[in-house]
Design an enzyme around this catalytic site. Structure first.
Site, PDB file in Angstrom:
ATOM      1  N   ALA A 136      38.191  36.880  44.121  1.00  0.00           N
ATOM      2  CA  ALA A 136      37.672  35.997  45.151  1.00  0.00           C
ATOM      3  C   ALA A 136      38.489  36.142  46.417  1.00  0.00           C
ATOM      4  O   ALA A 136      39.621  36.610  46.389  1.00  0.00           O
ATOM      5  CB  ALA A 136      37.727  34.551  44.656  1.00  0.00           C
ATOM      6  N   SER A 137      37.906  35.763  47.517  1.00  0.00           N
ATOM      7  CA  SER A 137      38.588  35.713  48.803  1.00  0.00           C
ATOM      8  C   SER A 137      39.274  37.047  49.108  1.00  0.00           C
ATOM      9  O   SER A 137      38.615  38.066  49.233  1.00  0.00           O
ATOM     10  CB  SER A 137      39.574  34.540  48.807  1.00  0.00           C
ATOM     11  OG  SER A 137      40.138  34.372  50.081  1.00  0.00           O
ATOM     12  N   GLY A 138      40.602  37.068  49.217  1.00  0.00           N
ATOM     13  CA  GLY A 138      41.328  38.294  49.541  1.00  0.00           C
ATOM     14  C   GLY A 138      41.187  39.357  48.469  1.00  0.00           C
ATOM     15  O   GLY A 138      41.212  40.555  48.768  1.00  0.00           O
TER      16      GLY A 138
ATOM     17  N   TYR B 127      38.456  39.955  46.761  1.00  0.00           N
ATOM     18  CA  TYR B 127      37.168  40.592  47.066  1.00  0.00           C
ATOM     19  C   TYR B 127      37.301  41.461  48.313  1.00  0.00           C
ATOM     20  O   TYR B 127      36.775  42.566  48.387  1.00  0.00           O
ATOM     21  CB  TYR B 127      36.085  39.539  47.265  1.00  0.00           C
ATOM     22  CG  TYR B 127      34.738  40.133  47.568  1.00  0.00           C
ATOM     23  CD1 TYR B 127      33.932  40.613  46.548  1.00  0.00           C
ATOM     24  CD2 TYR B 127      34.280  40.236  48.874  1.00  0.00           C
ATOM     25  CE1 TYR B 127      32.707  41.187  46.812  1.00  0.00           C
ATOM     26  CE2 TYR B 127      33.055  40.804  49.146  1.00  0.00           C
ATOM     27  CZ  TYR B 127      32.264  41.279  48.125  1.00  0.00           C
ATOM     28  OH  TYR B 127      31.055  41.846  48.401  1.00  0.00           O
ATOM     29  N   TYR B 128      38.047  40.970  49.316  1.00  0.00           N
ATOM     30  CA  TYR B 128      38.219  41.690  50.578  1.00  0.00           C
ATOM     31  C   TYR B 128      38.897  43.048  50.368  1.00  0.00           C
ATOM     32  O   TYR B 128      38.439  44.048  50.911  1.00  0.00           O
ATOM     33  CB  TYR B 128      39.016  40.815  51.551  1.00  0.00           C
ATOM     34  CG  TYR B 128      39.183  41.422  52.929  1.00  0.00           C
ATOM     35  CD1 TYR B 128      38.082  41.570  53.762  1.00  0.00           C
ATOM     36  CD2 TYR B 128      40.420  41.817  53.390  1.00  0.00           C
ATOM     37  CE1 TYR B 128      38.233  42.123  55.019  1.00  0.00           C
ATOM     38  CE2 TYR B 128      40.582  42.362  54.636  1.00  0.00           C
ATOM     39  CZ  TYR B 128      39.484  42.515  55.463  1.00  0.00           C
ATOM     40  OH  TYR B 128      39.623  43.065  56.713  1.00  0.00           O
TER      41      TYR B 128
END
Length: 161
Positions: free
Chosen positions: A152-154, A156-157
Site C-alpha cells: 500500500a501507499s509507498g 505500491y509506489y
C-alpha cells in the site's frame, strides 16, 4: 559474663556475608556483559558491508544470474544504522536499497531483477528515490515486481516504478 554467639547465629552471619558477595559478583558480571553487548552492537552498526541480495543462475553452467530482492517492512528515510538501539528489521530505506540496485544495474552477469515488495508504505521521499532507481534499472534490464501480503501507499509506489 561474656556473650558467646551460638554456632547457628555465626553460620547465618557468614551465610549473609557470602550472599552479599555472590550477588555482587553476579550483578557485576551482568553489568559488564550488558556493556559488552552494547559496545559490540555499536561496532557492528559501523561495519559497511557490500550490498547483499540472493541471485539465481539462469542455466546450469552459465554465469548469467537473476537478482532477487525482498523489500519487506515500513519505508523510512533512515534505516536506523546510526543508532545501535534502533530496531532495523522490517525497515526499507533508500540508504540500503539504492546501493543494491546500483550494483545490480552495473553487474553484467545479472540479466534480470525480481523485486518482492511487502510494505504498508512509509516515507514519501525514500519511496520516490527507490522508485526512480528502479526506473533506471529498468532501462538496462528487465525488472519484475510482485506484491507480498501488503503493498500500500509507498509500497505500491515503488512497485509501480
Amino acid at each position: 559474663m561474656s556473650e558467646q554467639s551460638s554456632p547457628i547465629i555465626t553460620f547465618f552471619k557468614v551465610l549473609g556475608r557470602l550472599w552479599v558477595i555472590v550477588t555482587s559478583v553476579i550483578g557485576s558480571l551482568f553489568v559488564f556483559g550488558l556493556m559488552g553487548l552494547i559496545i559490540l552492537a555499536s561496532s557492528l552498526s559501523e561495519v559497511e558491508s557490500a550490498p547483499y541480495y540472493p541471485t539465481r543462475t539462469l542455466r546450469e553452467g552459465s554465469s548469467d544470474k537473476i537478482a532477487v530482492m525482498n523489500l519487506s517492512g515500513v519505508i523510512m528515510d533512515d534505516d536506523g544504522s546510526s543508532d545501535p538501539f534502533a530496531f532495523s528489521e522490517g525497515i526499507i530505506s533508500a540508504q540500503k536499497v539504492i546501493p543494491m540496485l546500483e550494483h545490480i544495474q552495473n553487474d553484467e552477469s545479472i540479466k534480470a531483477v525480481v523485486i518482492r515488495v511487502n510494505s504498508p508504505g512509509g516515507a514519501v521521499v525514500a519511496s520516490d528515490e527507490i522508485s526512480k532507481k528502479i526506473k533506471e534499472v529498468k532501462e538496462k534490464k528487465p525488472v519484475v515486481v510482485s506484491f507480498g501480503d501488503v503493498s500500500a501507499s509507498g509500497g505500491y509506489y515503488i512497485s509501480a516504478g
